[in-house]
Design a protein around this motif. Structure first.
Motif, mmCIF file in Angstrom:
data_model
loop_
_atom_site.group_PDB
_atom_site.id
_atom_site.type_symbol
_atom_site.label_atom_id
_atom_site.label_comp_id
_atom_site.label_asym_id
_atom_site.label_seq_id
_atom_site.Cartn_x
_atom_site.Cartn_y
_atom_site.Cartn_z
ATOM 1 N N GLY A 156 0.822 -1.217 0.000
ATOM 2 C CA GLY A 156 0.000 0.000 0.000
ATOM 3 C C GLY A 156 0.851 1.259 0.000
ATOM 4 O O GLY A 156 1.874 1.337 0.688
ATOM 5 N N GLY A 197 9.456 -1.499 9.306
ATOM 6 C CA GLY A 197 8.047 -1.845 9.136
ATOM 7 C C GLY A 197 7.311 -1.086 8.045
ATOM 8 O O GLY A 197 6.075 -1.009 8.054
ATOM 9 N N THR A 198 8.039 -0.530 7.093
ATOM 10 C CA THR A 198 7.365 0.267 6.059
ATOM 11 C C THR A 198 7.125 -0.511 4.767
ATOM 12 O O THR A 198 6.601 0.040 3.801
ATOM 13 C CB THR A 198 8.180 1.536 5.755
ATOM 14 N N LYS A 200 9.639 -2.763 3.154
ATOM 15 C CA LYS A 200 10.807 -3.022 2.295
ATOM 16 C C LYS A 200 10.867 -4.510 1.902
ATOM 17 O O LYS A 200 11.024 -4.839 0.727
ATOM 18 C CB LYS A 200 12.102 -2.597 3.009
ATOM 19 N N THR A 201 10.705 -5.363 2.910
ATOM 20 C CA THR A 201 10.747 -6.804 2.623
ATOM 21 C C THR A 201 9.570 -7.191 1.733
ATOM 22 O O THR A 201 9.720 -7.946 0.762
ATOM 23 C CB THR A 201 10.686 -7.612 3.942
ATOM 24 N N LEU A 202 8.429 -6.616 2.061
ATOM 25 C CA LEU A 202 7.212 -6.908 1.301
ATOM 26 C C LEU A 202 7.411 -6.560 -0.179
ATOM 27 O O LEU A 202 7.083 -7.348 -1.077
ATOM 28 C CB LEU A 202 6.073 -6.073 1.911
ATOM 29 N N HIS A 336 -5.341 -4.463 4.386
ATOM 30 C CA HIS A 336 -5.407 -5.389 5.517
ATOM 31 C C HIS A 336 -6.817 -5.617 6.064
ATOM 32 O O HIS A 336 -6.997 -6.453 6.967
ATOM 33 C CB HIS A 336 -4.442 -4.937 6.627
HETATM 34 N N1 LIG Z 1 3.333 -0.488 2.586
HETATM 35 C C1 LIG Z 1 2.754 -1.560 3.124
HETATM 36 N N2 LIG Z 1 1.634 -2.078 2.579
HETATM 37 C C2 LIG Z 1 1.024 -3.138 3.101
HETATM 38 N N3 LIG Z 1 1.485 -3.787 4.190
HETATM 39 C C3 LIG Z 1 2.589 -3.339 4.769
HETATM 40 C C4 LIG Z 1 3.292 -2.198 4.273
HETATM 41 N N4 LIG Z 1 4.370 -1.988 5.037
HETATM 42 C C5 LIG Z 1 4.363 -2.945 5.968
HETATM 43 N N5 LIG Z 1 3.297 -3.754 5.831
HETATM 44 C C6 LIG Z 1 2.960 -4.922 6.661
HETATM 45 O O1 LIG Z 1 3.946 -5.062 7.664
HETATM 46 C C7 LIG Z 1 4.678 -6.276 7.521
HETATM 47 C C8 LIG Z 1 6.128 -6.028 7.834
HETATM 48 O O2 LIG Z 1 6.686 -5.150 6.870
HETATM 49 P P1 LIG Z 1 8.110 -5.365 6.238
HETATM 50 O O3 LIG Z 1 8.780 -6.543 6.908
HETATM 51 O O4 LIG Z 1 8.012 -5.410 4.778
HETATM 52 O O5 LIG Z 1 8.846 -4.060 6.725
HETATM 53 P P2 LIG Z 1 10.347 -3.658 6.545
HETATM 54 O O6 LIG Z 1 10.359 -2.277 6.015
HETATM 55 O O7 LIG Z 1 11.068 -4.702 5.772
HETATM 56 O O8 LIG Z 1 10.829 -3.646 8.063
HETATM 57 P P3 LIG Z 1 12.300 -3.767 8.665
HETATM 58 O O9 LIG Z 1 13.053 -2.562 8.212
HETATM 59 O O10 LIG Z 1 12.033 -3.761 10.133
HETATM 60 O O11 LIG Z 1 12.866 -5.068 8.147
HETATM 61 C C9 LIG Z 1 4.426 -6.708 6.095
HETATM 62 O O12 LIG Z 1 4.497 -8.110 5.946
HETATM 63 C C10 LIG Z 1 3.030 -6.185 5.837
HETATM 64 O O13 LIG Z 1 2.049 -7.092 6.327
#
Ligand SMILES: Nc1ncnc2c1ncn2[C@@H]1O[C@H](COP(=O)(O)OP(=O)(O)OP(=O)(O)O)[C@@H](O)[C@H]1O
Length: 412
Positions: A156, A197-198, A200-202, A336
């Motif tokens: 999103g 949690g923004t 990046k992995t997703l 979600h």
């Molecule tokens: N932009 C987004 N859209 C939809 N869901 C999101 C989004 N960002 C985070 N989430 C939700 O939060 C979960 C964790 O996010 P994610 O692991 O991708 O964050 P990250 O940026 O990789 O965090 P970190 O830097 O801590 O590794 C995702 O699996 C998803 O369910």
């Protein structure tokens, strides 16, 4: 006359013999006394040595008992990360904390080297044993998944970032001929940076989905902290595995743990990080930009990254993944709540306004918590009140977490 002379010489001879014998006897008696004295001394030395022996045997039994006590469970398993000199060692326990410890005197110092796995006595925190090097095949925390299921529709509020990553990673994998036609070298990889949690992995998983690539994920901090001394080898193996599994995407999370500014190595732990980074740079340089392996790095700390990583031909495109704005939060909430039975009166716009400053991961947690509140109240749908309770709950959990973190009580 001759007779009397003969008698005289005979008696003289007898006297000589007698004197000789008496001297001899007295000499032997003296020697006898000396030998007796020597014997007495030797016997007393023997008695002394025997008592010493008994004392040492008692001492050994006592020390062996102590070693056994030290070795008896519960023991902490750890890895020697640094040798501080002065017979002290820095040991990182498998649970996380690091300890400055000493080693049992029964261990061979040659075995106490950096990277060695060892056991620590829980009370005295002394290294009591060195463990054999053994790793399981679930290698080193590397996650290897077949084509991930997440799609761009699951992400999103990151439309611009999706476009950027599609050009830099998806196109070179799916339509490499476009780059050849135009005559430019496609990027080898991209770096995603932004708060935790923004998404990046997703986003990285979604790209792998759309390119039908295998997804290899490693966490930078684990490469250098969990398997001390193994970092460089793991990086080599990671690229090797990616080549074998191509098309594939290597995702290195927390890349700052290996890619921070290089300083003069102070401890051997720093040198370990440097060795891992050098290997990463070598592998990045060594793989073919037009090939079917791409690399995505992610970090929350772009400010501390070594500029060498950001040179052309390494991470060619740097994409910011910021905290979601209002539109972003709304779009994430929609994703979600898609499968949730939510009240018709509920306005996600209101929730988006209420959740300013929250990241995607927290927004997802709010949706789940709201569902749990509805469940607890035996409702069939999720209402605004459930969302408000959930927002408060997740919000206060974040506040508590931030408080404990800043108090230095615990670290995330
Ligand atoms: N932009 C987004 N859209 C939809 N869901 C999101 C989004 N960002 C985070 N989430 C939700 O939060 C979960 C964790 O996010 P994610 O692991 O991708 O964050 P990250 O940026 O990789 O965090 P970190 O830097 O801590 O590794 C995702 O699996 C998803 O369910």
């Amino acid at each position: 006359m001759a007779d009397s002379q003969t008698k005289k010489s005979e008696s003289l001879n007898e006297e000589d013999v007698t004197r000789y014998l008496l001297d001899r006897i007295s000499g032997l008696e003296k020697r006898n006394l000396e030998l007796r004295e020597e014997l007495r001394q030797l016997e007393s030395e023997k008695r002394f040595i025997e008592t010493q022996k008994i004392r040492f045997e008692r001492e050994i039994r006592k020390l062996k008992g102590e070693v056994e006590k030290l070795r008896s469970p519960p023991l902490i398993i750890g890895t020697i990360t640094d040798i501080a000199g002065d017979s002290r060692y820095v040991v990182q326990s498998s649970a996380g904390p690091k300890f400055m410890v000493r080693a049992s005197g029964f261990l061979d110092t040659a075995d106490l080297k950096q990277g060695a796995r060892c056991t620590l006595n829980q009370q005295s925190l002394t290294i009591v044993d060195i463990l054999p090097v053994s790793f399981d095949s679930q290698i080193y925390g590397m996650e290897i998944s077949n084509i991930p299921e997440e799609t761009y529709d699951d992400v999103g509020g990151l439309e611009y970032q999706i476009t950027e990553i599609r050009e830099a990673v998806e196109l070179p994998l799916t339509k490499p001929e476009i780059f050849t036609r135009i005559g430019i070298t496609p990027p080898k990889g991209v770096l995603l940076y932004g708060p935790p949690g923004t998404g990046k992995t997703l986003l990285a998983r979604a790209v792998a989905h759309h390119t039908e690539a295998k997804f290899l994920r490693v966490v930078g901090s684990e490469l250098v902290q969990k398997y001390i001394g193994e970092g460089a080898r793991l990086v080599r193996e990671l690229f090797e595995l990616a080549r074998k599994s191509a098309p594939s995407i290597i995702f290195i999370d927390e890349i700052d743990a290996i890619g921070a500014h290089r300083t003069e190595g102070i401890t051997s732990g720093d040198r370990e990080v440097q060795r891992t980074l050098m290997q990463l740079l070598a592998d990045l340089d060594g793989f073919e930009a037009r090939g079917d392996v791409k690399i995505i790095g992610a970090t929350n700390r772009i400010d501390i990254l070594d500029p060498a990583l950001l040179r052309p031909g390494r991470f060619d495109r740097i994409i910011e993944i910021p905290l979601p704005d209002y539109e972003g939060r709304l779009s994430i909430l929609k994703i979600h709540t898609e499968n949730m039975n939510i009240s018709k009166k509920l306005s996600l716009e209101d929730i988006a306004k209420l959740t300013e400053g929250m990241n995607g991961s927290e927004l997802r947690a709010i949706c789940t918590e709201a569902g749990m509140f509805a469940l607890r109240n035996e409702k069939d749908y999720v209402g605004i009140d459930d969302f408000i309770l959930a927002t408060d709950k997740v919000g206060s959990e974040i506040k508590n977490h931030m408080k404990t973190t800043s108090d230095g009580v615990m670290f995330a």
